[in-house]
Design an enzyme around this catalytic site. Sequence first.
Site, short mmCIF file in Angstrom:
data_model
loop_
_atom_site.label_atom_id
_atom_site.label_comp_id
_atom_site.label_asym_id
_atom_site.label_seq_id
_atom_site.Cartn_x
_atom_site.Cartn_y
_atom_site.Cartn_z
N LYS A 157 0.84 -1.41 -0.03
CA LYS A 157 0.04 0.05 -0.15
C LYS A 157 0.71 1.11 -0.06
O LYS A 157 1.47 1.61 0.96
CB LYS A 157 -0.84 -0.07 0.95
N GLU A 233 9.26 1.11 10.91
CA GLU A 233 10.35 1.90 10.96
C GLU A 233 9.62 3.24 11.09
O GLU A 233 8.57 3.73 10.25
CB GLU A 233 11.02 1.56 9.48
N CYS A 269 13.02 11.09 7.56
CA CYS A 269 13.11 10.24 9.01
C CYS A 269 14.29 10.32 9.55
O CYS A 269 14.54 10.49 10.91
CB CYS A 269 12.64 8.90 9.10
N GLU A 368 8.82 15.38 16.12
CA GLU A 368 9.26 15.35 14.99
C GLU A 368 8.39 16.57 14.20
O GLU A 368 7.16 16.44 13.95
CB GLU A 368 9.06 14.19 14.21
P1 NAD Z 1 1.87 8.07 8.28
O1 NAD Z 1 2.02 7.28 9.43
O2 NAD Z 1 0.84 9.23 8.25
O3 NAD Z 1 1.49 7.11 7.07
C1 NAD Z 1 2.20 6.18 6.52
C2 NAD Z 1 1.49 5.18 5.85
O4 NAD Z 1 0.46 4.57 6.74
C3 NAD Z 1 0.53 5.70 4.68
O5 NAD Z 1 0.41 4.80 3.64
C4 NAD Z 1 -0.87 5.73 5.41
O6 NAD Z 1 -1.78 5.72 4.41
C5 NAD Z 1 -0.90 4.52 6.38
N1 NAD Z 1 -1.85 4.56 7.54
C6 NAD Z 1 -2.47 5.72 8.11
N2 NAD Z 1 -3.11 5.13 9.02
C7 NAD Z 1 -3.06 3.99 9.24
C8 NAD Z 1 -3.51 2.97 9.92
N3 NAD Z 1 -4.43 3.47 10.71
N4 NAD Z 1 -3.48 1.70 9.70
C9 NAD Z 1 -2.90 1.26 8.66
N5 NAD Z 1 -2.14 2.19 7.62
C10 NAD Z 1 -2.23 3.59 7.94
O7 NAD Z 1 3.41 8.73 7.59
P2 NAD Z 1 3.71 9.68 6.63
O8 NAD Z 1 3.28 10.97 6.72
O9 NAD Z 1 3.40 8.95 5.19
O10 NAD Z 1 5.15 9.58 6.70
C11 NAD Z 1 5.85 10.52 7.60
C12 NAD Z 1 6.57 9.65 8.53
O11 NAD Z 1 7.45 8.53 8.18
C13 NAD Z 1 7.69 10.32 9.56
O12 NAD Z 1 7.25 10.20 10.76
C14 NAD Z 1 8.67 9.69 8.97
O13 NAD Z 1 9.93 10.01 10.20
C15 NAD Z 1 8.53 8.42 8.92
N6 NAD Z 1 9.62 7.76 7.94
C16 NAD Z 1 10.07 6.80 8.70
C17 NAD Z 1 11.25 6.00 7.96
C18 NAD Z 1 12.12 5.07 8.67
O14 NAD Z 1 12.90 4.32 7.91
N7 NAD Z 1 12.28 5.08 9.89
C19 NAD Z 1 11.48 6.41 6.55
C20 NAD Z 1 10.65 7.41 5.96
C21 NAD Z 1 9.57 7.94 6.88
#
Ligand code: NAD
Length: 468
Positions: A157, A233, A269, A368
């Site tokens: 997804k 992650e 991140c 963050e």
């Molecule tokens: P997000 O958590 O809003 O969304 C991530 C994904 O989760 C999306 O595909 C979203 O549709 C899905 N999602 C949202 N709610 C959900 C639920 N209840 N159940 C299942 N899936 C759900 O994050 P974002 O805004 O897309 O990305 C930014 C975040 O990602 C930041 O916190 C960043 O630090 C983190 N990030 C971490 C890494 C790493 O390797 N640690 C890498 C890139 C980004």
Amino acid sequence: MDIDVVNPADGTVLATVPLTSAAQVASLTAEAERVFRSRVWSGLAPRERAAAMLRLADLMERDAEVLARLDSEDAGKPITEAREGDIPGAIESIRWFAEAADKLAGTAPATAPGVLAYTVREPFGVVAAILPWNYPLAMAAWKIGPALVAGNCLILKPADATPRSVLHVASLALEAGIPPAVLTVATGDGPTTGAALAADPRIGALSFTGSTATGRAILEASARSNLKRASLEMGGKAPHVVMPDALGLGDALIDGITEAAFLTAGQNCTAGSRILVHESIHDEVVERLAAAASALVLGDPADPATQVGPVINVAAADRILAAIDGAVSRGAVAVAGGGEVAVVEGGRYVAPTVLANVDPADPILTTEIFGPVTTVQRFSTREEAIALANAVEYGLQATVWTARLDDALALAGGIEAGTVSVGAYSEGDMTVPFGGWKASGFGGAEKSLAAFHQWTREKAVWIELPAD
Ligand code: NAD
């Protein structure tokens, strides 16, 4: 229902993709399970899976410019960053995992006479990955590579905002001869599509990259459903510790911090969002960092000269600007940036911002922000630097700027993070694992052979036949 994919650069609609319903997720899972059980993919020799994955990597290379444009448009990522960083990285990742396919091995423990015991790692069957929007294809490739090489059928997804590069790669997978339903893309949002995947009882493992709040929800869904293996992650608040000798590292220091803070407009991140500087060089580092941040080229992501693009959407811009304004109202000084810049109508562009003189209790030091904002704090001893570095809930990545081995070792040992780099801002290459500590990570790491632990489960076989 459909989801609009909006170009962050100017607010125009680039495409419309389906919002996959819970019922549709269930039928995708059923089809993936049927294909897994048919052994059309899982039953291949690892070398044969490797060959198909290498063909996929070649096709991604053929279409690299298309993929770079899709990620640049969907995520508002500067095209040069996508061309030179994300897409080559994604291709390398698929190749690296493909080449590992027939180098994985189990164990044969030295047990007892008359007994043969061995262990193997087997695929789960149907697995899922949920992706963030900031590195759409790069994050996908870290998961597609080991999941498919291990023999699973993967349902992916993408983030709501950035589905198009992953959809293109799924079509390339078919072209590469990977059977249908081995790699499925379920476009959609979190509450409907993501939540359905997290709750599906037939999915054996789910690898998530995104925010810590969503990671917690996925772990709860795993616990409430089938206890699928959840590898998470999540967010970060990466410190850069600048030791007294760091100016001796030359341009690498300011260039490295600037890149860490403002790559992908700080929506990263491992963004260097906390610069901890020894008091003896604090003022000079602040001055040079402010100059470097102010010199970055903010602009339309499609322009190859652009170094910093827009932030992902209107809500993100409002949140980032509110965080800056709040810190400034509590005494912080914006030595660079500090507000919005009109670049292209319809997009939201925040100037690369460096905040000095931040109140030690300010929430901007622990939250963050996920935007082009970094803070500078001063310290006087190594121990104080370690304490400051660890004073957040996150523990993803840290960078130490020094050429002294005693400081490098003490800080690398003392900082609570999954990756500590010294003398360069880095997450390491494909050979080293990448995974967060504390609220930044849970379960398995990405990259390196360690990634296969996310996608395989260990089986012990004990053979004890009667003697003749
Ligand atoms: P997000 O958590 O809003 O969304 C991530 C994904 O989760 C999306 O595909 C979203 O549709 C899905 N999602 C949202 N709610 C959900 C639920 N209840 N159940 C299942 N899936 C759900 O994050 P974002 O805004 O897309 O990305 C930014 C975040 O990602 C930041 O916190 C960043 O630090 C983190 N990030 C971490 C890494 C790493 O390797 N640690 C890498 C890139 C980004």
